[in-house]
Design a protein around this motif. Structure first.
Motif, short mmCIF file in Angstrom:
data_model
loop_
_atom_site.label_atom_id
_atom_site.label_comp_id
_atom_site.label_asym_id
_atom_site.label_seq_id
_atom_site.Cartn_x
_atom_site.Cartn_y
_atom_site.Cartn_z
N GLU A 4 1.11 -1.23 0.09
CA GLU A 4 -0.20 -0.08 -0.49
C GLU A 4 0.84 1.37 -0.26
O GLU A 4 0.29 2.82 0.21
CB GLU A 4 -0.76 0.53 1.17
CG GLU A 4 -1.68 -1.11 1.46
CD GLU A 4 -2.86 -1.04 1.95
OE1 GLU A 4 -3.06 -0.02 2.79
OE2 GLU A 4 -3.39 -2.50 3.24
N LEU A 5 2.38 1.07 -0.11
CA LEU A 5 3.16 2.92 -0.08
C LEU A 5 3.44 3.43 -1.71
O LEU A 5 3.88 4.19 -1.25
CB LEU A 5 4.26 2.32 0.63
CG LEU A 5 4.12 2.13 2.63
CD1 LEU A 5 5.51 1.43 2.87
CD2 LEU A 5 3.71 2.53 3.23
N ILE A 6 3.11 1.96 -2.26
CA ILE A 6 3.26 2.44 -3.24
C ILE A 6 2.42 2.03 -4.22
O ILE A 6 2.19 0.65 -4.24
CB ILE A 6 4.99 2.22 -4.17
CG1 ILE A 6 5.45 3.10 -5.06
CG2 ILE A 6 5.49 0.83 -4.33
CD1 ILE A 6 5.81 4.61 -3.97
N GLY A 7 1.81 3.07 -5.68
CA GLY A 7 1.54 2.33 -6.02
C GLY A 7 1.81 2.06 -8.20
O GLY A 7 2.81 2.88 -8.47
N GLY A 8 1.01 0.96 -8.17
CA GLY A 8 1.49 1.12 -10.08
C GLY A 8 2.47 0.25 -10.07
O GLY A 8 2.81 -0.44 -11.83
N VAL A 9 3.69 -0.17 -9.70
CA VAL A 9 4.64 -1.00 -9.34
C VAL A 9 4.38 -2.11 -8.13
O VAL A 9 3.54 -2.13 -7.00
CB VAL A 9 5.76 -0.87 -9.94
CG1 VAL A 9 5.87 0.12 -10.68
CG2 VAL A 9 6.18 -0.04 -8.28
N THR A 10 4.63 -3.01 -8.87
CA THR A 10 5.36 -4.05 -7.25
C THR A 10 6.59 -4.84 -7.00
O THR A 10 7.50 -4.44 -8.02
CB THR A 10 4.38 -5.67 -7.73
OG1 THR A 10 3.61 -5.57 -8.83
CG2 THR A 10 4.55 -6.86 -7.44
N VAL A 35 12.99 3.64 -2.66
CA VAL A 35 13.14 2.44 -4.25
C VAL A 35 11.61 2.79 -5.42
O VAL A 35 12.17 1.80 -6.37
CB VAL A 35 12.92 0.65 -3.52
CG1 VAL A 35 12.99 -0.31 -4.67
CG2 VAL A 35 13.81 1.20 -2.80
N GLY A 36 10.25 2.55 -4.29
CA GLY A 36 9.36 2.32 -5.49
C GLY A 36 8.69 3.26 -6.14
O GLY A 36 8.45 3.09 -7.70
N LEU A 37 9.51 5.00 -6.33
CA LEU A 37 9.36 5.95 -6.69
C LEU A 37 11.10 5.65 -8.08
O LEU A 37 10.31 5.58 -9.36
CB LEU A 37 10.05 7.12 -6.46
CG LEU A 37 8.73 6.79 -5.71
CD1 LEU A 37 9.46 9.00 -4.34
CD2 LEU A 37 7.30 7.37 -6.05
N ALA A 45 1.10 6.53 -3.27
CA ALA A 45 0.03 6.56 -3.13
C ALA A 45 -0.12 7.41 -1.56
O ALA A 45 -0.44 7.04 -0.70
CB ALA A 45 0.02 5.19 -2.23
N TRP A 46 -0.58 8.52 -2.32
CA TRP A 46 -1.00 9.89 -1.30
C TRP A 46 -2.18 9.11 -0.39
O TRP A 46 -2.30 10.04 0.99
CB TRP A 46 -1.40 10.75 -2.47
CG TRP A 46 -0.57 11.24 -3.14
CD1 TRP A 46 -0.53 11.56 -4.41
CD2 TRP A 46 1.16 12.08 -2.37
NE1 TRP A 46 0.45 12.22 -4.62
CE2 TRP A 46 1.45 12.57 -4.19
CE3 TRP A 46 1.37 12.22 -1.62
CZ2 TRP A 46 2.62 13.17 -3.15
CZ3 TRP A 46 2.73 13.11 -1.69
CH2 TRP A 46 3.61 13.50 -2.77
#
Length: 398
Positions: free
Chosen positions: A73-79, A119-121, A128-129
């Motif tokens: 849930e901390l980053i969207g669009g990638v795994t 890392v996610g960015l 994930a605002w």
């Protein structure tokens, strides 16, 4: 799994275990019993041993919510991949380890959250605002709610016009309310958690007037009455001994809550790759809990001493006042799946209770450095996580 995938996951698992050790040696291993140690209710070494066992149980029975939040849930669009998990975990663990060995409580939740987001960015993910708003709200409110509640409770306990025995019993009742409503894995359906009041109370034949299920409410009040009465009677038989026993029970509850929250910081980044590795979440929770236990047993005494003795000189009453809001905030974070710093929770409560005695024993200089360490750990972990992954990706390592 292919050999290369197996090896990568093994490295990620070792990084996660190291992170769990660092957390056990730092926030989850040191903070729960720090007020009790400061009040001379338990020795430093014994506190480290007890908190390790309770943290392990909390990790297994309550750890799923925060673990899944950190992993997905901390980053969207990638795994998050295994390589990304390794970078995030090593970045965060290194910062936490620095805090352990220097004696300053680095906020674990800040470092892990910053590293995972960084890392996610770097992977091209989207912020994930909505989750960040939820997390930031709890982080910002914690010092005010925790410290303020501890201050009010400590002032009331020190007020000669308020019967101390009755007030302590009421505080015990508040703890009972929380106990009746916290979630446990063994009380819920598959992949869910259930509370004593919710699970057992729903089966009571009391009806639902106006659409309100009275069963959970009755069970909650029963838990409050049982715990409050037990504390009241114990204080009546032996005032000093009763206070110490209540304080130790609170420390145990906070230690259990720490395991349920902090294990997610250690193993959360592994969640996206569990299906590929065909490993159930409960097995990873056990592994993370074991890492917390080992960290508590081997590294926590140093940090317990730092928090218990360097921040404030706490008696039993102020220590009780500090631990009750800490328990409540910790369980709120577990219920909503929010990564939270136990250093922030406990230190804020200690300072609030300390100021109830006119600021006696509160080190403002130490607090200033600690707040800077909290803010810096978030910024540094995000920057280092982003930069490390970007660099490794550019040279084809991840």
């Amino acid at each position: 799994m292919a050999l290369e995938t197996t090896a990568t996951f093994a490295v990620a698992g070792l990084a996660s275990l190291f992170m769990a050790w660092a957390i056990g040696a730092g926030s989850s291993g040191s903070t729960p019993f720090a007020p009790a140690v400061g009040a001379n209710a338990i020795s430093v070494m014994r506190a480290g041993l007890v908190v390790g066992v309770l943290g392990f149980l909390g990790a297994v029975l309550q750890g799923a919510n925060v673990t899944e939040a950190v992993g997905t849930e901390l980053i969207g669009g990638v795994t998050i991949t295994a390589g990304a998990a390794i970078v995030a975990l090593l970045t965060a663990a290194a910062l936490v380890a620095i805090g352990v060995f220097t004696g300053y409580p680095i906020a674990t939740a800040f470092t892990v959250t910053g590293a995972v987001v960084g890392v996610g960015l770097a992977m091209g993910g989207a912020p994930a605002w909505a989750k960040y708003t939820e997390i930031a709200t709890l982080w910002v409110l914690t010092p005010f709610v925790g410290g303020g509640s501890a201050y009010v409770a400590a002032r009331a306990l020190q007020n000669d016009r308020i019967p101390e025995r009755a007030l302590t019993g009421v505080l015990g009742g508040i703890v009972g309310v929380i106990l009746g409503n916290i979630g446990f894995a063994f009380l819920g359906a598959a992949d869910e958690q259930g509370s004593l009041a919710g699970t057992l109370g729903s089966g009571l034949p009391v009806g639902s007037p106006f659409g309100i299920d009275l069963g959970p409410i009755i069970l909650t009040l029963a838990c409050a009455a049982i715990v409050g009465t037990a504390v009241y009677l114990d204080i009546g038989r032996d005032r000093d001994g009763g206070q110490r026993r209540f304080l130790l029970a609170l420390g145990g509850l906070v230690a259990f809550s720490a395991g349920g929250s902090q294990v997610g910081l250690a193993i959360g980044p592994l969640v996206p790759i569990l299906d590929e590795a065909a490993i159930p979440l409960w097995a990873v929770l056990v592994g993370g809990g074991t890492g917390l236990l080992l960290g508590s047993w081997t590294g926590a005494p140093r940090m317990i001493k730092a928090i218990a003795q360097d921040y404030a000189s706490m008696g039993p009453r102020r220590s009780i006042a500090a631990l009750i809001p800490s328990f409540a905030i910790a369980q709120t974070a577990v219920a909503f799946g929010i990564p939270v710093s136990f250093n922030e929770i406990i230190v804020s409560a200690i300072v609030g209770a300390g100021y109830a005695a006119g600021g006696a024993g509160v080190s403002k200089r130490k607090m200033g450095y600690t707040v800077l360490a909290w803010i810096g750990s978030l910024a540094v972990s995000l920057t280092v996580g982003f930069g490390a992954y970007w660099l490794l990706a550019a040279i084809g390592v991840v």
